[in-house]
Design a protein around this motif. Structure first.
Motif, PDB file in Angstrom:
ATOM      1  N   GLY A  80       0.828  -1.199   0.000  1.00 26.53           N
ATOM      2  CA  GLY A  80       0.000   0.000   0.000  1.00 26.53           C
ATOM      3  C   GLY A  80       0.864   1.250   0.000  1.00 26.53           C
ATOM      4  O   GLY A  80       2.016   1.216  -0.429  1.00 26.53           O
ATOM      5  N   TYR A  81       0.323   2.350   0.516  1.00 25.99           N
ATOM      6  CA  TYR A  81       1.098   3.586   0.610  1.00 25.99           C
ATOM      7  C   TYR A  81       0.438   4.520   1.621  1.00 25.99           C
ATOM      8  O   TYR A  81      -0.761   4.413   1.889  1.00 25.99           O
ATOM      9  CB  TYR A  81       1.252   4.263  -0.756  1.00 25.99           C
ATOM     10  N   THR A  82       1.220   5.404   2.189  1.00 28.16           N
ATOM     11  CA  THR A  82       0.741   6.181   3.330  1.00 28.16           C
ATOM     12  C   THR A  82      -0.261   7.266   2.961  1.00 28.16           C
ATOM     13  O   THR A  82      -0.996   7.738   3.831  1.00 28.16           O
ATOM     14  CB  THR A  82       1.911   6.831   4.089  1.00 28.16           C
ATOM     15  N   PHE A  83      -0.306   7.676   1.696  1.00 27.18           N
ATOM     16  CA  PHE A  83      -1.261   8.699   1.276  1.00 27.18           C
ATOM     17  C   PHE A  83      -2.556   8.074   0.743  1.00 27.18           C
ATOM     18  O   PHE A  83      -3.417   8.785   0.222  1.00 27.18           O
ATOM     19  CB  PHE A  83      -0.640   9.597   0.202  1.00 27.18           C
ATOM     20  N   VAL A 115       4.413  -2.867   2.842  1.00 23.73           N
ATOM     21  CA  VAL A 115       5.314  -2.530   1.734  1.00 23.73           C
ATOM     22  C   VAL A 115       4.763  -1.302   1.020  1.00 23.73           C
ATOM     23  O   VAL A 115       3.681  -1.360   0.423  1.00 23.73           O
ATOM     24  CB  VAL A 115       5.447  -3.695   0.736  1.00 23.73           C
ATOM     25  N   SER A 116       5.482  -0.189   1.062  1.00 24.44           N
ATOM     26  CA  SER A 116       5.014   1.012   0.375  1.00 24.44           C
ATOM     27  C   SER A 116       5.352   0.940  -1.109  1.00 24.44           C
ATOM     28  O   SER A 116       6.495   0.689  -1.486  1.00 24.44           O
ATOM     29  CB  SER A 116       5.640   2.277   0.962  1.00 24.44           C
ATOM     30  N   VAL A 117       4.333   1.181  -1.943  1.00 27.07           N
ATOM     31  CA  VAL A 117       4.531   1.201  -3.395  1.00 27.07           C
ATOM     32  C   VAL A 117       4.539   2.639  -3.923  1.00 27.07           C
ATOM     33  O   VAL A 117       4.295   2.876  -5.099  1.00 27.07           O
ATOM     34  CB  VAL A 117       3.444   0.359  -4.106  1.00 27.07           C
ATOM     35  N   ASP A 118       4.840   3.571  -3.028  1.00 28.24           N
ATOM     36  CA  ASP A 118       4.900   4.993  -3.396  1.00 28.24           C
ATOM     37  C   ASP A 118       6.232   5.581  -2.934  1.00 28.24           C
ATOM     38  O   ASP A 118       6.279   6.437  -2.038  1.00 28.24           O
ATOM     39  CB  ASP A 118       3.730   5.740  -2.751  1.00 28.24           C
ATOM     40  N   PRO A 119       7.350   5.135  -3.537  1.00 27.72           N
ATOM     41  CA  PRO A 119       8.661   5.606  -3.075  1.00 27.72           C
ATOM     42  C   PRO A 119       8.879   7.095  -3.301  1.00 27.72           C
ATOM     43  O   PRO A 119       9.767   7.684  -2.668  1.00 27.72           O
ATOM     44  CB  PRO A 119       9.645   4.769  -3.906  1.00 27.72           C
ATOM     45  N   ASN A 120       8.087   7.697  -4.163  1.00 26.76           N
ATOM     46  CA  ASN A 120       8.228   9.126  -4.414  1.00 26.76           C
ATOM     47  C   ASN A 120       7.898   9.959  -3.177  1.00 26.76           C
ATOM     48  O   ASN A 120       8.524  10.992  -2.927  1.00 26.76           O
ATOM     49  CB  ASN A 120       7.308   9.539  -5.571  1.00 26.76           C
ATOM     50  N   ARG A 121       6.938   9.498  -2.376  1.00 29.73           N
ATOM     51  CA  ARG A 121       6.529  10.250  -1.181  1.00 29.73           C
ATOM     52  C   ARG A 121       6.836   9.526   0.122  1.00 29.73           C
ATOM     53  O   ARG A 121       7.031  10.170   1.162  1.00 29.73           O
ATOM     54  CB  ARG A 121       5.018  10.541  -1.244  1.00 29.73           C
TER      55      ARG A 121
END
Length: 211
Positions: A80-83, A115-121
């Protein structure tokens, strides 16, 4: 149907029955008394375990983590991702609840991985802060996009990389959990949405070591 065909049909049926009973005995010996109940709880076990690729990622403390070395206990891995506006906070809250519902021996032998799939943020610091809202004991990891895609492909959890040029972009991803065994291999999935009342009954039989 000729006599020979009938005989072959009966033999095939007997072999199928024997194989079915053998599989049931194997599952039962592993603590999985009723495969039907596992499926009913959303737990889908693979017929053959999958080895994870030797990828190195960073955790929420900035420490290196080899994903194929997540061993010694079972792991539930969520991408997932935090945003994320909906699926991620809901699923992480369910994972926190599930952890609290499990008996101590099952809880102690289970690792929860985000597992974050948003390495940009999602920097390690951002992930650490985010997981703190749910359970600081969860392991959070991320990496560059190619590495994330290799891991996601290996465990059959798809996500679609976002157009990071757009403001407040979202990332399309699965809500399923990956089940990793204590040997570090993928053993299966848990289907989304999570049914914690059923999972709390079935997971202990899967993750608690047999004496």
């Amino acid at each position: 149907m000729t006599r020979v065909q009938k005989t072959v049909f009966i033999l095939v049926a007997v072999v199928a029955l024997v194989l079915g009973l053998t599989v049931h005995r194997v599952l039962t010996s592993q603590g999985q008394a009723d495969p039907t109940k596992l499926l009913d709880a959303g737990i889908v076990l693979l017929p053959q375990s999958r080895t994870l690729p030797p990828l190195t990622m960073l955790d929420q403390n900035g420490e290196k983590v080899a994903v194929d070395q997540l061993k010694d206990k079972w792991s539930l891995m969520f991408f997932g991702y935090t945003f994320c506006p909906d699926i991620c906070p809901t699923t992480l809250a369910q994972m926190r609840e599930l952890k609290g519902l499990l008996p101590p021996e099952a809880r102690d032998n289970l690792r929860f991985v985000f597992v974050s799939v948003d390495p940009n943020r999602d920097t390690p610091q951002q992930i650490k802060q985010y997981l703190g809202y749910f359970d600081p004991g969860f392991l959070g990891i991320t990496s560059d996009l190619p590495t994330l895609q290799k891991l996601a492909n290996a465990v059959s959890i798809p996500f679609i990389p976002a157009d990071t040029s757009k403001e407040n972009y979202t990332v399309d991803h699965s809500g399923n959990l990956v089940v990793l065994g204590p040997d570090g291999t993928q053993r299966g999935f848990i289907r989304s949405p999570l049914n914690n009342q059923k999972l709390k009954e079935q997971l202990p039989g899967l993750v608690v070591p047999k004496s």
